[in-house]
Design a protein around this motif. Sequence first.
Motif, PDB file in Angstrom:
ATOM      1  N   TYR A 102      10.120  10.653  12.244  1.00  0.00           N
ATOM      2  CA  TYR A 102       8.861  10.487  11.718  1.00  0.00           C
ATOM      3  C   TYR A 102       8.342   8.918  11.787  1.00  0.00           C
ATOM      4  CZ  TYR A 102       4.755  10.499   8.543  1.00  0.00           C
ATOM      5  OH  TYR A 102       3.685  10.303   7.996  1.00  0.00           O
ATOM      6  N   SER A 103       9.113   8.060  11.311  1.00  0.00           N
ATOM      7  CA  SER A 103       8.965   6.761  11.168  1.00  0.00           C
ATOM      8  C   SER A 103       8.591   6.243  12.497  1.00  0.00           C
ATOM      9  CB  SER A 103      10.214   6.004  10.465  1.00  0.00           C
ATOM     10  OG  SER A 103      10.369   6.159   9.032  1.00  0.00           O
ATOM     11  N   LYS A 105       7.815   7.836  15.308  1.00  0.00           N
ATOM     12  CA  LYS A 105       6.621   8.503  16.018  1.00  0.00           C
ATOM     13  C   LYS A 105       5.462   7.752  15.438  1.00  0.00           C
ATOM     14  CE  LYS A 105       4.509  12.877  16.677  1.00  0.00           C
ATOM     15  NZ  LYS A 105       4.570  14.500  16.468  1.00  0.00           N
ATOM     16  N   ARG A 106       5.449   7.668  14.127  1.00  0.00           N
ATOM     17  CA  ARG A 106       4.386   6.977  13.418  1.00  0.00           C
ATOM     18  C   ARG A 106       4.045   5.738  13.970  1.00  0.00           C
ATOM     19  NH1 ARG A 106       1.661   7.721   7.852  1.00  0.00           N
ATOM     20  NH2 ARG A 106       0.719   5.637   7.327  1.00  0.00           N
ATOM     21  N   GLN A 110       0.659   4.084  15.570  1.00  0.00           N
ATOM     22  CA  GLN A 110       0.090   2.878  15.028  1.00  0.00           C
ATOM     23  C   GLN A 110      -0.144   1.927  16.181  1.00  0.00           C
ATOM     24  OE1 GLN A 110       2.173   2.217  11.581  1.00  0.00           O
ATOM     25  NE2 GLN A 110       0.714   3.290  10.323  1.00  0.00           N
TER      26      GLN A 110
END
Length: 125
Positions: A102-103, A105-106, A110
Amino acid sequence: LVPDDTGNRLRFQLELEFVQCLANPNYLNFLAQRGYFKDKAFVNYLKYLLYWKEPEYAKYLKYPQCLHMLELLQYEHFRKELVNAQCAKFIDEQQILHWQHYSRKRMRLQQALAEQQQQNNTSVK
């Protein structure tokens, strides 16, 4: 919840803290090994706590994965498996892998957004 009612406020805080503890697989293993999940009253309490899934309550949670665990705890098979430390370890590892994915991908999203904004700013000039 009545804001001026100290008893309700305390109950809210205690239940919030307990529900969030359910996000910790090691804590779930601890509860399972001590027989809490065999206690019908405790299992009923877990069912009662499902109200935390409602948006008006869920917004107070720092660890939303606790809601998924709370949902899984409604199933006897899951509660029985938690006695096994390997089960808790597996869940813990899966949570870490999810957070890492998740980190990353985020961060990529961004970064792409920032590049797109930079391109938009240079094309406007």
